[in-house]
Write an enzyme that holds these catalytic residues in place. Structure first.
Site, PDB file in Angstrom:
ATOM      1  N   CYS A  65       7.140  -1.422  57.473  1.00  0.00           N
ATOM      2  CA  CYS A  65       7.878  -1.533  56.207  1.00  0.00           C
ATOM      3  C   CYS A  65       6.947  -2.051  55.115  1.00  0.00           C
ATOM      4  O   CYS A  65       6.595  -3.235  55.103  1.00  0.00           O
ATOM      5  CB  CYS A  65       9.070  -2.475  56.381  1.00  0.00           C
ATOM      6  SG  CYS A  65       9.962  -2.764  54.841  1.00  0.00           S
ATOM      7  N   CYS A  72       8.530  -4.650  52.671  1.00  0.00           N
ATOM      8  CA  CYS A  72       8.763  -5.967  53.305  1.00  0.00           C
ATOM      9  C   CYS A  72       7.446  -6.731  53.447  1.00  0.00           C
ATOM     10  O   CYS A  72       7.359  -7.913  53.130  1.00  0.00           O
ATOM     11  CB  CYS A  72       9.369  -5.828  54.699  1.00  0.00           C
ATOM     12  SG  CYS A  72      10.638  -4.587  54.870  1.00  0.00           S
ATOM     13  N   ASP A  73       6.420  -6.050  53.952  1.00  0.00           N
ATOM     14  CA  ASP A  73       5.194  -6.763  54.354  1.00  0.00           C
ATOM     15  C   ASP A  73       3.987  -6.506  53.453  1.00  0.00           C
ATOM     16  O   ASP A  73       3.021  -7.265  53.517  1.00  0.00           O
ATOM     17  CB  ASP A  73       4.833  -6.369  55.800  1.00  0.00           C
ATOM     18  CG  ASP A  73       5.930  -6.772  56.769  1.00  0.00           C
ATOM     19  OD1 ASP A  73       6.559  -7.821  56.532  1.00  0.00           O
ATOM     20  OD2 ASP A  73       6.174  -6.045  57.741  1.00  0.00           O
TER      21      ASP A  73
END
Ligand code: NAP
Length: 311
Positions: free
Chosen positions: A133, A136-137
């Site tokens: 992701c 997200c990261d």
């Protein structure tokens, strides 16, 4: 046991659109979602191809708008995990962590999850540099050296997103051209922050135990195996449909649920919509359209069961 007309499992774009159309058809419509409404769209930083929304919008924002609209027409959203779906004559019994529901129709909108690459080091370094992701990261790897793996729309769009965070993105794909839509692939090729290596695969992901620091690559053209330093590895090599709740429903060879153009599965009263079904194109707009068709046809099916079909 709670009675409903239409139960929708999963509140991504397909489920949220189905909920709106179910509620607008005056059916008691409940979506059951275990995480947050929006589905995979939640992880998309900027959506620019949803027709009628002629500005860049985040997946989170678009999901919120889907949800508000569905709820405005009377659809209900319940946060729970669905444990089982069983057919009992004309009804489905759906057991969840928040109680049991019974309904003549179920629309499965459970989507698909990311497929792992399956190379040594991937599992060990998950959350330590290996990610699925980018939104997200990605921010953890600002100005770092990032490897993206895959040749489809996901790999290409996420590489473009990551190139906003660092000018050191390498995208590798095992073939000599991308599977992704041409417009997206062209943008990747034009981006000076992305180095594209076609005909390349990953042999292993390595590090110091706490974080990724290098990846062993294979050039399929020359068969050369070499090591390159990377701080993070983002894997986008396709999806696995989430169908375990309905083991009896007919699937295609890739495991996607086979439906008619009315979104009917092989089980009467069970519909499937969005990424979980066999469809040639997986987009938010196609998932939403599937959801609308499924809810419309589920509503017609309820009339048929009641002997009130409008012919
Ligand atoms: P995808 O289209 O199935 O692409 C997966 C890619 O990973 C393929 O290029 C595949 O190579 C490669 N791959 C698979 N297994 C591999 C392995 N073991 N090692 C190396 N490479 C491997 O999956 P996706 O990109 O996640 O997209 C899923 C669906 O969502 C698609 O329908 C896509 O159109 C849609 N989507 C759309 C957008 C958008 O419109 N902006 C964004 C994201 C996703 P091969 O090509 O050789 O099979």
């Amino acid at each position: 046991m709670e009675e409903r007309d239409i139960l929708i499992i999963g509140a991504g774009p397909a489920g949220l659109a189905a909920a709106q159309y179910g509620a607008r058809a005056a059916r008691r419509t409940t979506m059951i979602e275990e995480l947050a409404p929006g589905g995979q769209a939640l992880t998309i930083d900027s959506i620019e191809n949803y027709p009628g929304v002629n500005k860049t919008i985040s997946g989170y924002e678009l999901g919120m708008q889907f949800q508000d609209q569905a709820e405005r027409f009377g659809a209900e959203l319940v946060y729970a995990t669905v444990q089982s779906v069983d057919k009992d004559e004309d009804n489905f019994v759906v057991k969840t962590t928040e109680g049991e529901y019974v309904a003549p129709t179920v629309i499965l909108c459970t989507g698909a999850k990311h497929r792992p690459l399956g190379v040594p080091g991937e599992e060990e370094y998950k959350g330590k540099g290996v990610s699925y992701c980018a939104t997200c990261d990605g921010p953890f790897f600002r100005n770092k050296k990032i490897l993206v793996i895959g040749g489809g729309d996901s790999a290409c769009t996420e590489a473009l997103y990551l190139a906003k965070l660092t000018d050191k993105v390498t995208l590798i794909h095992r073939r000599d051209r991308f599977r992704a839509q041409q417009e997206i692939a062209d943008r990747v090729m034009r981006d000076p922050k992305i180095t594209v290596k076609l005909q390349h695969t990953v042999e292993s992901i390595e590090g110091d135990g706490d974080k990724v620091d290098r990846v062993v690559l294979r050039n399929l053209g020359t068969d050369e195996v070499y090591t390159e330093e990377f701080d993070a590895v983002f894997v986008f090599v396709g999806m696995i449909p989430q169908t375990s709740l309905v083991p009896e429903a007919k699937k295609d060879d890739a495991g996607y649920i086979v439906t008619t153009c009315r979104m009917e599965t092989s089980i009467p009263g069970l519909y499937a919509a969005g990424d979980v079904r066999d469809t040639p194109f997986r987009q938010i707009v196609t998932a939403a359209a599937d959801g609308a068709v499924a809810a419309h046809c589920a509503s017609e099916y309820i009339d048929e069961l009641a002997g009130r079909a409008y012919r």
